[in-house]
Design a protein around this motif. Structure first.
Motif, PDB file in Angstrom:
ATOM      1  N   TYR A  16      -8.376   7.537 -11.145  1.00  0.00           N
ATOM      2  CA  TYR A  16      -8.439   7.770  -9.803  1.00  0.00           C
ATOM      3  C   TYR A  16      -9.387   9.079  -9.648  1.00  0.00           C
ATOM      4  O   TYR A  16      -9.486   9.966 -10.180  1.00  0.00           O
ATOM      5  N   PHE A  17     -10.238   8.808  -8.258  1.00  0.00           N
ATOM      6  CA  PHE A  17     -11.165   9.842  -8.180  1.00  0.00           C
ATOM      7  C   PHE A  17     -10.907  10.300  -6.798  1.00  0.00           C
ATOM      8  O   PHE A  17     -10.464   9.693  -5.912  1.00  0.00           O
ATOM      9  N   THR A  18     -10.966  11.640  -6.833  1.00  0.00           N
ATOM     10  CA  THR A  18     -10.843  12.385  -5.419  1.00  0.00           C
ATOM     11  C   THR A  18     -12.218  12.160  -4.778  1.00  0.00           C
ATOM     12  O   THR A  18     -13.249  12.970  -5.366  1.00  0.00           O
ATOM     13  N   ILE A  19     -12.297  11.765  -3.557  1.00  0.00           N
ATOM     14  CA  ILE A  19     -13.717  11.622  -3.084  1.00  0.00           C
ATOM     15  C   ILE A  19     -13.332  12.255  -1.671  1.00  0.00           C
ATOM     16  O   ILE A  19     -12.402  11.866  -0.859  1.00  0.00           O
ATOM     17  N   SER A  69      -8.201   3.978  -8.524  1.00  0.00           N
ATOM     18  CA  SER A  69      -7.641   4.291  -7.324  1.00  0.00           C
ATOM     19  C   SER A  69      -8.107   5.311  -6.390  1.00  0.00           C
ATOM     20  O   SER A  69      -8.847   6.412  -6.985  1.00  0.00           O
ATOM     21  N   PHE A  70      -8.374   5.422  -5.038  1.00  0.00           N
ATOM     22  CA  PHE A  70      -8.770   6.477  -4.372  1.00  0.00           C
ATOM     23  C   PHE A  70      -7.686   7.407  -4.187  1.00  0.00           C
ATOM     24  O   PHE A  70      -6.575   7.235  -4.020  1.00  0.00           O
ATOM     25  N   SER A  71      -8.105   8.745  -4.681  1.00  0.00           N
ATOM     26  CA  SER A  71      -7.521   9.736  -4.073  1.00  0.00           C
ATOM     27  C   SER A  71      -8.142  10.462  -2.889  1.00  0.00           C
ATOM     28  O   SER A  71      -9.095  11.473  -3.329  1.00  0.00           O
ATOM     29  N   GLY A  74       0.696  -1.047  -0.058  1.00  0.00           N
ATOM     30  CA  GLY A  74       0.055  -0.101   0.164  1.00  0.00           C
ATOM     31  C   GLY A  74       0.811   1.191   0.012  1.00  0.00           C
ATOM     32  O   GLY A  74       0.286   2.173   0.014  1.00  0.00           O
ATOM     33  N   ARG A  75       2.099   1.097  -0.159  1.00  0.00           N
ATOM     34  CA  ARG A  75       3.165   2.416  -0.060  1.00  0.00           C
ATOM     35  C   ARG A  75       3.208   2.952  -1.524  1.00  0.00           C
ATOM     36  O   ARG A  75       3.768   4.006  -1.521  1.00  0.00           O
ATOM     37  N   ALA A  76       2.631   2.157  -2.552  1.00  0.00           N
ATOM     38  CA  ALA A  76       2.715   2.854  -3.854  1.00  0.00           C
ATOM     39  C   ALA A  76       1.438   2.517  -4.736  1.00  0.00           C
ATOM     40  O   ALA A  76       0.864   1.443  -4.203  1.00  0.00           O
ATOM     41  N   ILE A  77       1.336   3.170  -5.433  1.00  0.00           N
ATOM     42  CA  ILE A  77      -0.019   2.625  -6.368  1.00  0.00           C
ATOM     43  C   ILE A  77       0.130   3.029  -7.796  1.00  0.00           C
ATOM     44  O   ILE A  77       1.008   3.887  -8.216  1.00  0.00           O
ATOM     45  N   ILE A  78      -0.358   2.232  -8.745  1.00  0.00           N
ATOM     46  CA  ILE A  78      -0.196   2.083 -10.073  1.00  0.00           C
ATOM     47  C   ILE A  78      -1.768   2.269 -10.596  1.00  0.00           C
ATOM     48  O   ILE A  78      -2.816   1.552 -10.768  1.00  0.00           O
ATOM     49  N   PRO A  79      -2.172   3.783 -10.711  1.00  0.00           N
ATOM     50  CA  PRO A  79      -3.380   4.059 -11.115  1.00  0.00           C
ATOM     51  C   PRO A  79      -3.592   3.879 -12.863  1.00  0.00           C
ATOM     52  O   PRO A  79      -2.992   4.187 -13.503  1.00  0.00           O
ATOM     53  N   ALA A  80      -4.372   2.555 -12.878  1.00  0.00           N
ATOM     54  CA  ALA A  80      -4.578   2.041 -14.164  1.00  0.00           C
ATOM     55  C   ALA A  80      -6.059   1.498 -14.412  1.00  0.00           C
ATOM     56  O   ALA A  80      -6.243   0.132 -14.134  1.00  0.00           O
TER      57      ALA A  80
END
Length: 576
Positions: free
Chosen positions: A259-262, A319-321, A140-146
């Motif tokens: 990714y979505f800003t929520i 991905s969540f932002s 969970g320390r990195a994400i690959i938004p895809a």
């Protein structure tokens, strides 16, 4: 535009979209000048490994110097914007669909021990092992938004143990901008190095604008879905609800948003904490949700229905932002109870998302003076379990409207050094108006400087290679190489040519600041040449040179001030 939900990677173009306005890209708008117009002596090269072709930009140098390869975000060149980019990821996703996968999250695969094509791709880009990428994503320390629908994407990674990334914000408003303008801003952003782009459109044709952007985006695209929800209820905040929100999430996920800003951390109990702030709630999404909470005197429906949202996210690998709806909008409000209360809630939501194997990054401030920046990073890592931090700036002072790309880049460099994974750019128009193309470039360049400075400070492997190549070119007066190695070659060359425009000046061993007699680098080179001729090292030649000058001074009589040769001729003799 409708899409068959059974097909995870439909073949799409954007020319079938119907929009109310005719102001959309045409065949003549295939966008920008060729890449080498803005980035001279550069060409795309591809690193081929195990069937993957990963782009880099190679900068050619003169004088027998080896070329320098740099990370490249520009995407495929010369395509028709009406058709969109090649669908790089379609075969990868088709295979996963064929085997019956239902959770398409990169975290899900990483936790199963699987190394996906996306993980191998970013490993090549970052010069690390695929296993390291997998382990950071699983942790969970990195994400690959895809998003699986965004098949045009060239995968990238966001995490504090990788290169610091930057985001560019584009999007129309009710006042100005068109689809054509937004596609151009996208292409302009990635030409200068934006790693992700957020479409923050709030005006007409939100869906259609997003579709044009996604089909032409080689980088991840983020959105704030609550903006479109508000458009659907004609601006009546109290009519927002979870059903409308989920419907909008699916609509945008189907298009390919990565990714979505929520703003699920804006809780009813935190709203009163903003009452005594100088600038209140400055986040658009945060103010919308705060108003809804107060109108109904209920808890934020994004918080109470968070697991329903997770179900959508994992289906598409969005991905969540997690939005910082209560971020400070002035340095007077930095690090207050409202900001840190929301941050704690975002940490709780992160753990819930991770139970669904949904990727998460955390948004952060805002306006924060220099001495309070580190506390933000330390607390975010503690409360949010090292999920990647994604920050706007922060702006370190509030006195410079028109120059806030600078005030924020100062804070961005520092917060990046402390461990922030991605920096959201600020343009000169911040707080003043909707940015145009020139503003976008200024913001991106300022943030590329900040991100690179952070990479240097963290000792990222290979980060200094370009600096060293440029410094060597500068010392050797290879002016064209110095221009071409810079973040903005055209501007660097234009500044030089304002005073020394001739071709001969491109080989001269001086610039207009010092002139031919006072250039420190030329003097240093003269010392080195003298040392080489005498067979001496630099220290000895300096000692010898000083001794020679001392003897010359004594031979001329030891007077402190001496007339020049011209003055002696004018008087008809030597100085007394």
């Amino acid at each position: 535009m409708t899409t068959d939900h059974r097909d995870p990677s439909p073949s799409r173009s954007v020319r079938s979209l119907r929009v109310e306005t005719q102001d959309v890209p045409t065949s003549a708008d295939n966008a920008l000048q060729p890449m080498d117009h803005d980035l001279p002596s550069s060409s795309k090269v591809y690193l081929e490994t195990d069937g993957l072709c990963v782009p880099m930009r190679e900068i050619r140098l003169s004088g027998g110097e080896p070329p320098v390869r740099v990370y490249d975000t520009t995407g495929p060149q010369g395509h028709d914007v009406r058709e969109g980019l090649p669908k790089l990821r379609k075969p990868w996703i088709d295979r996963r669909v064929a085997r019956g996968d239902t959770n398409f999250s990169q975290m899900h695969y990483a936790r199963r021990g699987e190394i996906t094509e996306e993980m191998r791709y970013v490993a090549i880009r970052e010069n690390v092992t695929p296993e390291f990428v997998r382990d950071e994503v699983a942790r969970g320390r990195a994400i690959i938004p895809a998003n699986i629908r965004h098949t045009e994407l060239e995968p990238m990674i966001i995490g504090r143990n990788f290169l610091v990334k930057i985001n560019s914000n584009i999007g129309n408003s009710a006042i100005s901008s068109s689809i054509k303008d937004e596609v151009e801003k996208l292409q302009w952003s990635i030409r200068w190095g934006a790693d992700t782009v957020m479409d923050l459109s709030t005006g007409k044709n939100i869906h259609e604008t997003r579709e044009w952007i996604l089909r032409n985006a080689p980088v991840p695209i983020g959105t704030v879905p609550i903006y479109q929800c508000l458009e659907k209820v004609k601006g009546k905040v109290e009519e927002l609800n979870i059903d409308l929100f989920i419907e909008t999430l699916i609509e945008q996920a189907e298009q390919g948003v990565d990714y979505f800003t929520i703003h699920a951390g804006v809780l009813l109990r935190y709203v009163p904490l903003t009452q005594k702030r100088v600038t209140g709630i400055v986040s658009r999404g945060g103010s919308i949700m705060a108003r809804w909470c107060l109108a109904h005197h209920k808890e934020n429906f994004l918080y109470t229905h968070f697991e329903d949202i997770c179900a959508v996210m994992k289906k598409y690998d969005v991905s969540f932002s997690l939005g910082d709806g209560l971020r400070p909008g002035s340095i007077a409000d930095a690090n207050d109870d409202a900001q840190f209360g929301e941050l704690k809630t975002l940490g709780e939501l992160t753990e819930i998302a991770w139970t669904h194997d949904v990727q998460v990054m955390i948004e952060g401030p805002g306006h924060v003076p220099l001495h309070k920046i580190k506390e933000n990073v330390d607390l975010q890592m503690e409360l949010c379990h090292e999920a990647p931090f994604y920050t706007l700036g922060p702006l370190v002072t509030d006195i410079a409207p028109g120059y806030d790309h600078i005030t924020s880049a100062i804070g961005a460099a520092l917060i990046g050094q402390y461990g922030t994974a991605m920096l959201c750019y600020v343009t000169p128009k911040e707080h003043l108006g909707l940015p145009n193309r020139d503003d976008v470039k200024a913001g991106v360049i300022a943030y590329k400087i900040a991100a690179h400075a952070a990479d240097l400070a963290k000792g990222h492997p290979g980060a200094q290679t370009r600096d060293d190549a440029l410094s060597k070119a500068r010392f050797e007066f290879r002016w064209e190489d110095q221009f071409n190695l810079s973040l903005d070659p055209v501007t660097a060359k234009a500044f030089h040519d304002e005073t020394l425009p001739s071709d001969n000046a491109k080989t001269a061993h001086f610039c207009s600041m010092c002139g031919p007699n006072f250039c420190s680098m030329k003097i240093t080179q003269d010392v080195r040449d003298y040392a080489a001729k005498k067979g001496l090292d630099d220290e000895r030649v300096l000692a010898e040179g000083m001794a020679e000058k001392a003897a010359e001074f004594r031979a001329k009589g030891g007077a402190l001030y001496q007339r020049s040769a011209d003055a002696r001729d004018a008087k008809g003799g030597d100085a007394e």
